[in-house]
Design a protein around this motif. Sequence first.
Motif, PDB file in Angstrom:
ATOM      1  N   ARG A 100       0.792  -1.228   0.000  1.00  0.00           N
ATOM      2  CA  ARG A 100       0.000   0.000   0.000  1.00  0.00           C
ATOM      3  C   ARG A 100       0.823   1.277   0.000  1.00  0.00           C
ATOM      4  NH1 ARG A 100      -4.942  -1.332   4.260  1.00  0.00           N
ATOM      5  NH2 ARG A 100      -5.691  -3.215   3.191  1.00  0.00           N
ATOM      6  N   TRP A 101       2.076   1.202   0.411  1.00  0.00           N
ATOM      7  CA  TRP A 101       2.879   2.419   0.515  1.00  0.00           C
ATOM      8  C   TRP A 101       3.559   2.717  -0.810  1.00  0.00           C
ATOM      9  CZ3 TRP A 101       8.411   3.137   0.703  1.00  0.00           C
ATOM     10  CH2 TRP A 101       8.782   4.448   1.024  1.00  0.00           C
ATOM     11  N   SER A 102       3.473   3.954  -1.257  1.00  0.00           N
ATOM     12  CA  SER A 102       4.154   4.384  -2.479  1.00  0.00           C
ATOM     13  C   SER A 102       5.562   4.828  -2.133  1.00  0.00           C
ATOM     14  CB  SER A 102       3.389   5.537  -3.143  1.00  0.00           C
ATOM     15  OG  SER A 102       2.101   5.109  -3.542  1.00  0.00           O
ATOM     16  N   PRO A 103       6.567   4.328  -2.832  1.00  0.00           N
ATOM     17  CA  PRO A 103       7.956   4.678  -2.488  1.00  0.00           C
ATOM     18  C   PRO A 103       8.204   6.181  -2.580  1.00  0.00           C
ATOM     19  CG  PRO A 103       7.889   2.843  -4.038  1.00  0.00           C
ATOM     20  CD  PRO A 103       6.496   3.389  -3.958  1.00  0.00           C
ATOM     21  N   SER A 104       8.939   6.699  -1.611  1.00  0.00           N
ATOM     22  CA  SER A 104       9.348   8.102  -1.621  1.00  0.00           C
ATOM     23  C   SER A 104      10.563   8.252  -0.715  1.00  0.00           C
ATOM     24  CB  SER A 104       8.222   9.027  -1.155  1.00  0.00           C
ATOM     25  OG  SER A 104       7.931   8.813   0.212  1.00  0.00           O
ATOM     26  N   PHE A 105      11.416   9.194  -1.067  1.00  0.00           N
ATOM     27  CA  PHE A 105      12.593   9.490  -0.254  1.00  0.00           C
ATOM     28  C   PHE A 105      13.018  10.922  -0.538  1.00  0.00           C
ATOM     29  CE2 PHE A 105      13.529   7.050  -4.042  1.00  0.00           C
ATOM     30  CZ  PHE A 105      14.444   7.824  -4.720  1.00  0.00           C
ATOM     31  N   ARG A 106      13.683  11.536   0.454  1.00  0.00           N
ATOM     32  CA  ARG A 106      13.991  12.960   0.386  1.00  0.00           C
ATOM     33  C   ARG A 106      15.493  13.194   0.469  1.00  0.00           C
ATOM     34  NH1 ARG A 106      11.293  14.392   4.468  1.00  0.00           N
ATOM     35  NH2 ARG A 106       9.357  14.750   3.330  1.00  0.00           N
ATOM     36  N   PHE A 107      15.951  14.166  -0.310  1.00  0.00           N
ATOM     37  CA  PHE A 107      17.337  14.635  -0.253  1.00  0.00           C
ATOM     38  C   PHE A 107      17.324  16.008   0.407  1.00  0.00           C
ATOM     39  CE2 PHE A 107      17.012  11.944  -4.054  1.00  0.00           C
ATOM     40  CZ  PHE A 107      17.984  10.992  -3.777  1.00  0.00           C
ATOM     41  N   PRO A 108      17.719  16.101   1.689  1.00  0.00           N
ATOM     42  CA  PRO A 108      17.569  17.370   2.412  1.00  0.00           C
ATOM     43  C   PRO A 108      18.712  18.359   2.195  1.00  0.00           C
ATOM     44  CG  PRO A 108      18.356  15.676   3.898  1.00  0.00           C
ATOM     45  CD  PRO A 108      18.178  15.007   2.566  1.00  0.00           C
ATOM     46  N   ASP A 109      19.830  17.922   1.601  1.00  0.00           N
ATOM     47  CA  ASP A 109      21.000  18.796   1.456  1.00  0.00           C
ATOM     48  C   ASP A 109      20.917  19.532   0.123  1.00  0.00           C
ATOM     49  OD1 ASP A 109      23.356  20.104   1.700  1.00  0.00           O
ATOM     50  OD2 ASP A 109      24.644  18.330   1.605  1.00  0.00           O
ATOM     51  N   ALA A 110      20.665  20.838   0.187  1.00  0.00           N
ATOM     52  CA  ALA A 110      20.532  21.620  -1.043  1.00  0.00           C
ATOM     53  C   ALA A 110      21.851  21.728  -1.804  1.00  0.00           C
ATOM     54  CB  ALA A 110      20.015  23.020  -0.715  1.00  0.00           C
ATOM     55  N   LYS A 111      22.996  21.558  -1.123  1.00  0.00           N
ATOM     56  CA  LYS A 111      24.280  21.668  -1.793  1.00  0.00           C
ATOM     57  C   LYS A 111      24.518  20.522  -2.781  1.00  0.00           C
ATOM     58  CE  LYS A 111      26.405  24.051   2.142  1.00  0.00           C
ATOM     59  NZ  LYS A 111      27.487  24.005   3.165  1.00  0.00           N
ATOM     60  N   GLN A 112      23.831  19.411  -2.601  1.00  0.00           N
ATOM     61  CA  GLN A 112      23.992  18.271  -3.484  1.00  0.00           C
ATOM     62  C   GLN A 112      22.957  18.224  -4.599  1.00  0.00           C
ATOM     63  OE1 GLN A 112      24.197  14.604  -1.284  1.00  0.00           O
ATOM     64  NE2 GLN A 112      25.681  15.372   0.190  1.00  0.00           N
ATOM     65  N   ILE A 113      22.159  19.295  -4.721  1.00  0.00           N
ATOM     66  CA  ILE A 113      21.097  19.347  -5.720  1.00  0.00           C
ATOM     67  C   ILE A 113      21.390  20.469  -6.703  1.00  0.00           C
ATOM     68  CG2 ILE A 113      18.617  19.614  -6.096  1.00  0.00           C
ATOM     69  CD1 ILE A 113      18.217  18.727  -3.187  1.00  0.00           C
TER      70      ILE A 113
END
Length: 338
Positions: A100-113
Amino acid sequence: MLSGRRYLLDLSPEQQEMCEEFGKICRSVWNTALEQRREYRRRGAWMNYAPQCAELAAAKAEQPWLKAAPSHALQQTLKDLDRACRDHGTFQVRWRSKARWSPSFRFPDAKQISVERLGRKWGRVKLPKLGWVRFRWCRPPGGEIRSATVSRKGGRWFVSFLVDDQAAACRQHATPGTAVGIDRGVKTAVVTSDGDFYDRPFITAGEIVRYRRLQQRLARSKRGSANRQKTITAMGRIMSRVSDRRGDFCVQTAARIVAKNALVVLEDLRIKNMSASASGSVAEPGRNVRQKAGLNRAILDKGWHRLELALTNAARYTSTRVVKVNPAYTSQRCSACG
């Protein structure tokens, strides 16, 4: 102010496999950390983010498969779990189910984006371990990117940027002294005290027929089969379109309401309790279960809570004040003013 920008990703097969793997690892970390927290609470102790983050670093040495996912994404998963446990309680937080869970993940470091525009319709973003990923450029981010979240919805992958748009809130509404009351209903989604009616259908007749056929196919399919997964994906694709229309309606309606009024009054509805099932237990079955199920579907279809969130978000830009009042007796006509 902080706002969100979501874009459709164009992943390569290798990148799609990596995203699936990252999502599975984050789900495993969430469930393991939640079980650890519950076990500590049963013994009368506490487990917080800091010790769990330290144990995660040690677990990577023993479990090499954890190293496949970015470290910041796993740490962010633990932070989200810590916030959920503090807000709702350790035993009220749900497990992340594989089905039931849709995969998701977050990249919190703006320097790596890093974000670049490739043309009129396409752009690309550089994410840790994924590299450069193309996405559909529907509008510019419009500010400084703080974080990026990759998620799957309806069989498609999206990236959502948390952006600081540098917009300052107005000190005073353009039309001070104006006020409106909102009544949320199941026949008409939004009715204002000014006499305005806001409503629209979110699912077409063809989509209803298609969805029912998919439900029948799902009931006949074998659990764990590839055809069952294809059916679930097709059903999710239809519901994602319905959800997008509902979200678009709530955002547009909220923008119109806060632009005209300095004060917006809502009923303080307990939507979760109102849409709870009436089936009860086997020993004490509820009454009018089918009627209550229809009412629950109508409440959830109109997006009452989503409208409330949209009003709160839009009110930040116009200095509109959103107030929630006790819903008791709000459906009665006032004897003094009518």
